[in-house]
Scaffold this active site. Structure first.
Site: not given
Ligand code: COA
Length: 429
Positions: A362, A267, A306
């Site tokens: 972030d 979070h 996100h």
């Molecule tokens: N870097 C590289 N690839 C990423 C990524 C990232 N930061 N975020 C998502 N992806 C990829 C996933 O691997 C997935 O690829 P695929 O379709 O080939 O499997 C695709 O993008 C979709 O991602 P998904 O995990 O389904 O998205 P989500 O909505 O569940 O996840 C987050 C959202 C924020 C958890 C994710 O983007 C993430 O972990 N970001 C980095 C952490 C971060 O900055 N968090 C702060 C949020 S405010």
């Protein structure tokens, strides 16, 4: 066109008409779908509530596809540029912008309540020398409920108001003292001649000078960061506040639960991960190899992507601008050039474009906090101070909402049934 869903239960052949309202169906209506008399009825399985609305709310609107974030109908860009954190807090809590008289009374009330009971100071001093400030904040917010036992009277509007004021007012004091504690420095009392955010900076950084007045540009930048974090509808910590609050406990205990939820790395902790990543990359030349690693699935580009925003995170755009203002005062963080280059390369790359991955709030906030000389453990404390008006607005909405019930989800039971218990004396023979 009828606003309803026709469901045919293939187990029984029976058809059901389920009304659709506001793009949702009532889970209780699904409960009427039963395979037999003794059957408990159909439920939905939704870990993480990814497709379940838990409440009606008029606090914050988000359209992730279009990159829209609005508090009480006002776009975040306008609030960040033209408002102040305390005015935004008033807007969130009261649902409308204040008149001049209302605003002055609100600022006066918040300012008047920044001090905490001396005993709060004593027990904060009892934490270990290396206590995480977020743990200290969570404990001390929860402890405030023992100082204000009247807070239990949550059905009284006036009572709710005073607790809301107290909490918004005291969070910076508790947060700053948690920071000073880790540094072994004396706690600094609030300076009520200063604005909300300037006073916070004074409690953080004042030493022997009789008055600490931070550079106005830094005060403004931190105020904007508080505004950007003030609410984000039903996120994990807000859901925690609502869930705990649904037992009708006092708001200090409910908000302490929110602080606990925010403490978790999924979070509030991503900005710290961004800094670690930038340090590891080390220089611009290493970016292409790093991007290749991300594309090969070896790691994530932290600060990108996100769950809700799929085109851009409107807060990221504002933060990028705040970065420039802060670095004008503090000097440029050398990691900034790596961050900017990384962003440029990623935004042009097919992998990120296809997956709709953009910088989130972030990506730059950690760089700004570092420029203020906050250690990473403090990042979430800053987030918590900003989010407090949002938590309290949502809590206030919850306790006045006649449709709300105590939060008590269902489960799918996967364990044993009907075993026969043998006492230890028999089992261990
Ligand atoms: N870097 C590289 N690839 C990423 C990524 C990232 N930061 N975020 C998502 N992806 C990829 C996933 O691997 C997935 O690829 P695929 O379709 O080939 O499997 C695709 O993008 C979709 O991602 P998904 O995990 O389904 O998205 P989500 O909505 O569940 O996840 C987050 C959202 C924020 C958890 C994710 O983007 C993430 O972990 N970001 C980095 C952490 C971060 O900055 N968090 C702060 C949020 S405010």
């Amino acid at each position: 066109m009828t606003d309803s869903l026709t469901v045919r239960d293939n187990r029984t052949g029976q058809e059901y008409e389920v009304p659709i309202a506001d793009g949702t169906i009532k889970a209780a209506d699904l409960g009427k779908i039963k395979a037999g008399e003794d059957n408990p009825g159909l439920a939905v399985y939704d870990p993480g509530f990814v497709n379940t609305a838990s409440c009606r709310s008029s606090v914050t609107y988000i359209d992730g596809e279009k990159g829209i974030l609005e508090y009480r109908g006002y776009p975040i860009e306008q609030l960040a540029e033209k408002s102040s954190f305390l005015e935004v807090a008033y807007l969130l809590v009261h649902g409308a912008l204040p008149t001049k008289v209302e605003y002055e009374a609100w600022v006066h009330e918040i300012t008047y309540h920044t001090f905490v009971h001396e005993n709060v100071k004593s027990f904060m001093q009892g934490f270990r020398y290396d206590a995480h400030p977020m743990g200290m904040l969570m404990a001390s917010v929860g402890a405030l409920s023992t100082f204000y036992p009247d807070a239990r009277n949550i059905s009284d509007a006036e009572n709710r108001h005073i607790q809301i004021v107290r909490m918004i007012a005291k969070m910076p004091t508790l947060g700053a003292w948690a920071f000073r504690h880790a540094q072994g420095k004396p706690y600094v009392y609030p300076d009520n001649d200063l604005s909300y955010t300037a006073n916070f900076l004074s409690m953080l950084f004042k030493m022997s000078e009789s008055k600490f007045e931070a550079d106005e540009r830094l005060v403004k930048a931190l105020d904007v960061l508080f505004i950007l974090h003030a609410d984000h509808e039903q996120n994990c910590s807000t859901n925690a506040v609502r869930s705990v609050g649904s037992s009708q406990v006092d708001p200090y205990s409910a908000v302490a639960a929110g602080v606990g939820a925010l403490y978790g790395p999924l979070h509030g902790g991503a900005n710290e991960a961004v800094l670690r990543m930038l340090r590891r990359i080390g220089s611009k030349e290493n970016i292409p190899a790093f991007i290749e690693g991300v594309k090969n699935g070896n790691e994530k580009l932290m600060g990108f992507g996100h769950r809700v925003y799929k085109n851009f995170d409107p807060r990221a755009t504002i933060i990028k601008k705040a970065c420039d203002d802060v670095f004008e005062v503090t000097g440029v963080n050398p990691l900034l050039s790596i961050a900017k280059e990384l962003e440029k390369i990623a935004l042009e790359d097919e992998y990120f474009i296809k997956r709709k991955l953009y910088p989130n709030v972030d990506f730059y906030s950690g760089l700004i906090y570092e420029a203020f000389q906050f250690p990473p453990e403090m990042f979430t404390v800053l987030f918590a101070i900003g989010r407090t008006p949002g938590w309290l607005s949502q809590w206030s909405e919850l306790v006045q909402d006649k449709e709300q019930k105590i939060a008590r989800p269902k489960q799918i039971y996967t364990g044993d049934r009907g075993l026969t218990f043998a006492p230890a004396s028999e089992r261990w023979k």
